[in-house]
Design an enzyme around this catalytic site. Structure first.
Site, mmCIF file in Angstrom:
data_model
loop_
_atom_site.group_PDB
_atom_site.id
_atom_site.type_symbol
_atom_site.label_atom_id
_atom_site.label_comp_id
_atom_site.label_asym_id
_atom_site.label_seq_id
_atom_site.Cartn_x
_atom_site.Cartn_y
_atom_site.Cartn_z
ATOM 1 N N CYS A 13 110.602 70.937 100.977
ATOM 2 C CA CYS A 13 111.702 71.835 101.312
ATOM 3 C C CYS A 13 112.036 71.698 102.739
ATOM 4 O O CYS A 13 111.238 70.902 103.387
ATOM 5 C CB CYS A 13 111.208 73.301 101.199
ATOM 6 S SG CYS A 13 109.794 73.811 102.230
ATOM 7 N N THR A 1421 105.723 69.264 100.878
ATOM 8 C CA THR A 1421 105.129 68.273 102.047
ATOM 9 C C THR A 1421 105.759 68.821 103.300
ATOM 10 O O THR A 1421 104.907 68.538 104.225
ATOM 11 C CB THR A 1421 105.734 66.893 101.523
ATOM 12 O OG1 THR A 1421 107.369 67.023 101.551
ATOM 13 C CG2 THR A 1421 105.123 66.300 100.701
ATOM 14 N N CYS A 1422 106.783 69.454 103.218
ATOM 15 C CA CYS A 1422 107.360 69.892 104.605
ATOM 16 C C CYS A 1422 106.449 71.102 105.133
ATOM 17 O O CYS A 1422 106.556 71.260 106.379
ATOM 18 C CB CYS A 1422 108.607 70.555 104.352
ATOM 19 S SG CYS A 1422 109.741 69.198 104.029
ATOM 20 N N VAL A 1423 105.766 71.808 104.476
ATOM 21 C CA VAL A 1423 104.802 72.961 105.012
ATOM 22 C C VAL A 1423 103.388 72.556 104.621
ATOM 23 O O VAL A 1423 102.658 73.623 104.800
ATOM 24 C CB VAL A 1423 105.236 74.318 104.612
ATOM 25 C CG1 VAL A 1423 106.617 74.691 104.970
ATOM 26 C CG2 VAL A 1423 105.328 74.245 102.935
#
Length: 1455
Positions: A13, A1421-1423
């Site tokens: 995200c 992966t973004c967080v």
């Protein structure tokens, strides 16, 4: 949607995308830094003017009627009457508004619509309340809605949503018309084609829900907001929940069916939050609770006793220290306001001070008059109990707190917190608390708790402090200690320089300081105090009616404190230290004798005094004051730097022989390896010199303490919620420029000064009237178009239209408005670090503008001249024709200078000692030039040279977001950080983490530096329900494919290399976007450029297929390439010591050289862009490669070849040894001619004659590259062996690669400057660019770094299974897991603990009736969000996780 089976996939995200903006908040805002005229909706005009009150009442009436359903066409009839200023504004802006409306309706031209919607958003946030009151919102909402509905690209839709958000926020009555945009906003949430669009739509919905919650509910707003809740950033999740709550506020029974399907989801999220980590309360709530406890303890001592018996000491220690037991600092999770409130509570838990005459002065320090708001009137009251130091008065005969006092719990903690205090207010109260504890403790207890040597040094530095609130309690503490421990304190105060400090505080002119502190003690402490500062610091009330009286009262109190301090200092000297000035201990006498012998001894007679000095450093307990008094610093500086080169080399060898056990001769008979035991005297010297710096230094720090302010906000929140009032005026020599006639403007104090220039230029104030002959109010003229174009280009070009002045002095363009006011305004003469909020934000500051002077651009010339100056040491034609290789520069020659360079403009008594430390650090790292050594590891570790006190000061500045955003970092930090790196050819003084933050703050723009700061200190952004601080970075999103990543990256960077925007990538046909895909793309590019077929890198004969590539150690695993090529796929370079360019010869074709230069230019841009954007590179580079980045290639020699190719370097070293033996035989006068010939004939290399080695003057491994003209036909013999060794080393390290590395540096500098990299060592640059591969993977470290949440706790069996499995992974599997979970196979420096946000493990929901063991884990992966099914055993966890990380690569899908 969740995929099962072997085809596991990654989820991603755009958590790093921006959220919405709010007036007065910096969180995720895209709000421009341009000022707004008149008053704004977020801050009221407090000047007392009431001219706009009728208009404000009409606006309020419109809002009330609109809330009650009055039609919009009737509300428009209630527009407030236009004032003259509004008529002028409409004359200039009305036509432009009409033009923007026409541009928005022009559906054929998308670029024109994008320009219009962006400019409309900027005009909204800049407009005044008068202008916004009559804004025709009903005409603009329909075209904006059509832009949101149209599928014309994410940028246009994002800007339309953002403009609608600004409209709803700044023009509240526009919400009635904006209801028509509801379907379009909800459609963007449901489609989730772009996370940035979805989050901006959420921002608009949140504002719309406040007035039309029922309409949002009826349109299905709750369903749309919660559909992809987990994929939103934390700020967007908060907005989604806010919309949900707003929909439920006016819920009726007939509408309950609209929310009932979502109740279970909302309840489960609440349960997960309660089952996970403890809820985090906001900073303001934390401080209020702590203040409540403090007031209870101050007025009711039995409550304090009860808290102490309940072990509150342990709780406070945990709150005031980190996990490692270190005191909280700006790099930890507590802000200054929280630390202040905690230390105030500690102070009230301690017994009050006695009623002795020594403490009568406290009423001058603790009594504070404050102004509090009470309804509609101000109330002035005296606040004694809340003052630092707590309640005063007569201490009861048996204070109950004294009975339970345990000094061991408090004194070490208070002294540590004082050293790491993030602000002056914390240091004040911390010192007062220490005084209360010491005054109530028994003498015997103090002996076992206090470290008198450290405390005496600290007191000695506090007594001459220019801050009375530090000097007075310091003298009280010294007097109290003298009364309790007279013998111990007298000895330490004398030896630590307490006499000199007391004399300075007493105002005497006599100085007894050592030679290391010239001029330090010549002036009185109290003579340097500013009465104006005391008045400002005594109150930060924003109510100007009491300012004069408070300032006068503060000045009077300071004068009385000044008299008391002068009188008490004289009494202190007479009572305790009357005979201390002439006392010398035996060790001090021996030291002075050794230094005198050292000065008188010839160069060949230094051994004895140096040995005596080494023995004294180890055995004698010499204080820093005694070392300075004996003159150690100037004597050693002269020893290491004076004299001709030959004599100095001999002195340096003698110095190292005595203090580090190094060989005395320049040619040691056997290999010598340094050890900690041998270098103990040198380490002791460095430690004592650091203590001298701590005692001498008076380097200033900035602190913005508004903790005691009436508003109760911290300094950061205060600055982000207030605006400066600036009066713009044409300078007297402004010529024909237009005069600003619209009154004061309100400006964000942290906005750059260039924002005002753009604001004026775009309105026509940057051109001369001579161009048109008269002024025209036609905003659609050609001149207006030109002004807009010029204003848009100001930020990208080096030219300026206007120059600004304050106080008659020109202002730099790169400073903030706050910096201009503080440094160039009337208050700058006080040099005060405390911000007076009332004066700063209530006063109108005048800034003059005039035509910018015409000056030639120096950017290109300076860059080219710098490249010319730092051109590598290529031999040129002489090298090719005669074979004469340049002699490498010796780092000792450039580093051992008697003074710091002229670039250090700060003046401080400690600089001479800092320079001596620099000399010792240079000698420790580069002593190999004094000996014929193959390798020369450092004598001392770099951590020995780090100065704790300077580091603490630098941390307080660099990790303070307000100082960073205001650009107020003291210049000495950058000067010492860079100077120490350039002069000693190695940095020191500050640890790596501090230098890294210094690098980002000094190299990149403030928002990018703030972004890196928030990665290190996430709590700096704020917490809880408070408004968060976030950088305002422009983002550029591009779509790429998974084929040929290097070629795509080359095209992207050619386009965006000079852009300050943050580059984000998304793979084609994959909906995931944000940080995860971006990191994976960088990793794939790094893998792609290491293919053997490209011919870029020097390589080992062994190569790696798709599963292997270069690394620091043999066989280091790497990610798979961009495409799975199978067993016969491309080969990758294998370089055990790191990558280094493959050499090219003099006869290489121009087309080949051009191709290589193009590739290395691209690599330079890639590394610079990754560094600027905070992306890790999966590419191990060699240490000699980093020497080129630091412009130190001239210093590389045979020693550096060992860091590139150990096998080759060993062979070359043997040849070099044979060449040295031959030269020694030729110059040995004791040999006869026959003996010399016989010895030369017997000279061999490993038992073989040189001629029999079969060598010629070509580069080993590259037979087509000749070391000189005709080198292929010239054999290597004993006669030319030395020339061959020099040419070979020079060609491998410099000559063969200088074209590639010049291109690399040019590419790097097209994105970011190289100069500031000088604050790092070559081996540290690998951590800066590539992170670390040496993170801890043991169970305990992983369990402490991971954060279980949403269904899991640290004791949950699945979480423990995961930690067990991860701790057992091999190196290749670890890289696979990191790529799967984060997108990058590498971790930042600090390992898993440094991940931002931390790796969170949550329970993955499974469908009813299905077994969790059949599901695979998935990630966001973004967080760093790992969704783990509730596996039943370790074996199942291992099987499923291994399958996921091996098969779940190369795809970012939604799940």
């Amino acid at each position: 949607m969740e995929r099962q089976g072997p085809a596991c996939q990654q989820c991603c995200c755009a958590c790093c995308c921006r959220g919405c903006s709010r007036r007065g908040s910096r969180g995720g805002s895209d709000k421009p830094d341009w000022p707004s005229t008149g008053s704004s909706s977020s801050s009221r005009n407090s000047s007392g003017s009431t001219g706009d009150e009728p208009q404000g009442e009409l606006v309020h009436l419109r809002e009330l009627l609109q809330a009650r359903g009055v039609p919009q066409h009737l509300l428009e009839q209630l527009a407030p009457p236009a004032s003259p200023s509004r008529h002028r504004g409409h004359a200039e802006g009305g036509c432009r508004m009409y033009q923007l409306l026409q541009m928005l309706q022009c559906s054929e031209d998308e670029s024109l619509q994008l320009q219009a919607v962006v400019e409309l958003g900027q005009l909204l946030v800049m407009a005044s309340e008068d202008t916004l009151g009559a804004f025709p919102a009903g005409k603009f909402v329909p075209p904006i809605t059509r832009l949101i509905q149209a599928d014309r690209g994410d940028d246009l839709v994002t800007q339309a949503c953002r403009t609608l958000t600004h409209l709803l926020e700044l023009v509240p009555h526009s919400s009635a018309a904006a209801v028509a945009a509801l379907p379009a906003l909800l459609q963007q949430l449901r489609a989730i084609s772009s996370m940035e669009v979805a989050e901006q739509a959420l921002a608009a919905l949140e504002l719309l829900t406040k007035r039309h919650g029922n309409a949002v509910l009826q349109a299905g707003g709750i369903t749309s907001c919660l559909a992809f809740f987990d994929f939103f950033s934390a700020e967007a999740q908060r907005a989604a929940l806010s919309v949900t709550a707003g929909c439920c506020l006016s819920l009726t029974s007939s509408e309950f069916h609209l929310i009932s399907p979502h109740l279970s989801a909302i309840a489960s999220r609440l349960c997960h939050q309660l089952a996970g980590s403890p809820p985090v309360i906001g900073s303001s709530t934390f401080c209020e609770v702590t203040r409540m406890l403090r007031l209870l303890c101050a007025h009711c001592p039995p409550i304090a006793v009860q808290l102490l018996t309940e072990s509150i000491a342990g709780t406070l220690k945990k709150l005031l220290t980190t996990d490692t037991g270190q005191p909280v600092s700006p790099g930890s999770f507590r802000n200054s306001e929280e630390v202040y409130s905690l230390v105030c509570l500690v102070s009230e838990l301690l017994p009050p001070l006695p009623s002795a005459a020594l403490f009568d002065v406290d009423q001058l320090l603790t009594r504070r008059v404050s102004v509090r708001r009470s309804g509609s009137y101000d109330r002035v009251e005296s606040d004694r109990s809340a003052a630092p130091g707590g309640s005063r008065g007569v201490r009861p005969a048996a204070d109950p707190r004294a009975a339970v006092l345990r000094p061991a719990d408090w004194l070490p903690l208070l002294l540590d917190v004082y050293g790491a205090a993030p602000g002056t207010a914390v240091r004040h109260v911390c010192l007062r608390a220490t005084l209360r504890c010491v005054s109530a403790a028994e003498p015997e207890t103090l002996k076992g708790v206090l470290n008198m040597q450290e405390l005496s040094v600290q007191l000695a530095s506090l007594l001459p402090s220019p801050d009375v609130k530090l000097a007075v309690p310091a003298l009280q503490l010294a007097e109290t200690l003298m009364q309790k421990l007279p013998d111990l304190c007298t000895s330490h105060f004398r030896r630590e320089g307490g006499v000199a400090r007391a004399l300075a505080a007493g105002g005497r002119s006599r100085s007894v300081g050592g030679a290391g502190a010239p001029g330090r003690l010549q002036t009185s402490l109290l003579a340097s105090l500013s009465p104006a500062r005391w008045g400002r610091a005594s109150s930060s009330s924003p109510h100007g009616s009491h300012r004069n009286s408070l300032t006068e009262a503060g000045a009077a109190r300071e004068e009385r404190a000044r008299s008391w301090l002068r009188r008490q200092a004289r009494l202190f000297l007479e009572r305790h230290l009357a005979t201390a000035a002439g006392g010398h201990c035996a060790a001090l006498a021996l030291l002075e004798s050794a230094l005198r012998q050292l000065a008188a001894a010839p160069d060949r007679g230094l051994a004895d005094p140096l040995r005596q000095l080494a023995a004294l450093l180890l055995a004698a307990d010499l204080s820093p004051f005694e070392l300075l008094q004996a003159g150690l610093v100037p004597r050693l500086t002269e020893l290491l730097t004076a004299g001709p080169a030959g004599a100095r080399r001999h002195r340096l060898r003698a110095f190292l022989h005595a203090l580090a056990g190094a060989p005395a001769a320049d040619r040691p008979q056997q290999a010598w390896v340094p050890s900690a035991e041998k270098a103990a005297p040198l380490a002791a010297l460095v430690t004592k010199l650091n203590a001298c710096v701590a005692q001498q230094e008076q380097l200033p720090v900035k602190s913005y303490d508004v903790t005691d302010g009436v508003s109760g906000h911290g300094a950061l929140r205060y600055f982000t919620e207030h605006q400066l009032k600036v009066e713009l005026r044409r300078a007297p020599d402004g010529g024909a420029l237009r005069q600003w006639r619209h009154g004061p403007v309100k400006v964000d104090p942290l906005a750059p000064l260039q924002a005002i220039e753009r604001y004026l230029v775009i309105r026509g104030y940057g051109r001369s009237s001579s161009r048109t002959g008269r002024w025209s109010d036609d905003s659609g003229s050609d001149e207006d178009v030109e002004d807009a174009l010029v204003a848009a280009s100001l930020s990208h070009s080096g030219t300026h239209r206007l120059q600004f002045l304050m106080g008659g002095r020109p202002l730099p363009y790169d400073i903030t408005v706050f910096q201009a006011v503080e440094q160039y305004g009337p208050r700058s003469q006080d040099d005060d670090g405390d911000v007076s909020a009332s004066q700063l934000f209530q006063k109108t500051h005048t800034i003059y503008y005039r035509q910018a002077p015409i000056s030639s651009s120096s950017g290109g010339n300076s860059s080219s001249s710098r490249r010319q100056e730092t051109r590598p040491a290529s031999g040129g034609e002489s090298l090719w024709a005669t074979g004469s290789a340049p002699v490498p520069d010796c780092p000792l020659v450039t580093g051992l200078k008697p003074q710091l360079p002229e670039s250090v403009t700060v003046a401080d008594p400690s600089l001479a000692t800092v320079n001596l430390l620099r000399l010792l650090h240079c000698l420790s790292r580069h002593y190999g030039g004094l000996y014929q050594l193959v390798a020369s590891p450092p004598l001392l570790g770099d951590q020995v040279f780090v100065n704790a006190q300077l580091t603490a000061k630098a941390e307080r500045q660099l990790f303070d977001p307000l100082i960073l955003m205001a650009g107020s970092t003291p210049p000495w930090i950058l000067q010492l950080g860079l100077t120490c790196g350039r002069c000693s050819v190695s940095p020191f003084l500050f640890p790596f983490a501090v230098r890294r933050q210094l690098f980002f703050s000094a190299t990149f723009e403030r928002d990018r530096a703030l972004s890196r700061l928030l990665e290190v200190v996430p709590s700096a952004a704020g917490s809880g329900s408070e408004r968060r601080l976030a950088p305002r970075l422009e983002r550029r999103r591009r779509t790429v494919s998974r084929r040929q990543p290097a070629r795509q990256a080359e095209t992207l960077l050619s386009e965006l290399a000079g852009s300050p925007a943050l580059l984000e990538l998304q793979y084609r046909d994959e909906p995931g976007s944000g940080l995860g895909p971006t990191l994976e793309f960088y990793a794939q590019v790094c893998s792609d450029v290491q293919r053997v077929e490209l011919g870029l890198w020097r390589r080992d004969q062994r190569t790696a297929h798709t599963a292997e590539s270069s690394g620091r150690s043999e066989g280091a695993p790497v990610p798979a390439p961009a495409t799975a090529a199978g067993p016969a796929g491309p080969e990758y370079v294998f370089a055990p010591h790191g990558l280094y360019p493959a050499p090219i010869g003099r006869t290489e074709k121009n087309t080949s050289v051009t191709r290589l230069r193009t590739k290395f230019t691209f690599l330079g841009r890639l590394m610079a862009k990754a560094l600027a954007d905070g992306r890790l590179l999966d590419m191990s580079l060699s240490v000699p490669f980093y020497h080129w980045l630091l412009r130190r290639e001239r210093t590389m020699s045979l020693t550096d070849l060992h860091q590139l190719d150990g096998t080759l370097a060993t062979s070359v070293a043997r040849l070099a040894n044979a060449a040295r033996r031959r030269r020694a035989l030729e110059t040995d006068a004791a040999l006869s001619d026959e003996q010399r010939r016989a010895a030369l004939a017997a000279l061999t290399v490993d038992g073989c004659a040189v001629e029999q080695l079969g060598l010629d003057f070509t580069l080993p491994g590259y037979p087509d590259i000749e070391l000189r003209r005709g080198g292929r036909a010239e054999p290597v013999t004993a006669a030319n062996l030395e020339q061959y060794v020099k040419l070979l080393t020079h060609w491998i390290l410099i000559e063969g690669v200088h074209k590639q590395m010049e291109a690399f540096r040019e590419g790097f500098e097209s994105v970011a400057p190289l100069d500031n990299l000088a604050m790092f060592q070559p081996e540290e640059l690998d951590q800066l660019f590539c992170g670390t591969q040496d993170a801890l993977w043991d169970r305990q470290s992983l369990a402490e770094a991971f954060r279980p949440d949403h269904g899991y706790t640290a004791d949950s069996a699945p979480f423990r299974h995961l930690v067990t499995v991860l701790s057992e992974l091999d190196p290749r599997q670890r890289r696979q897991f990191l790529s799967f979970a984060t997108g990058s196979p590498r971790l930042p420096v600090g390992g898993f603990r440094a991940l931002t946000p931390p790796l969170t493990v949550v329970r993955k929901a499974v469908e009813p009736g299905h077994c969790p063991d059949t599901y695979l884990p998935s990630v966001m992966t973004c967080v760093n969000y790992l969704k783990l099914p509730e596996y039943s055993s370790v074996e199942v966890t291992r099987r499923q996780l291994t399958l996921a990380i091996s098969e779940g690569q190369l795809s970012f899908m939604l799940s």
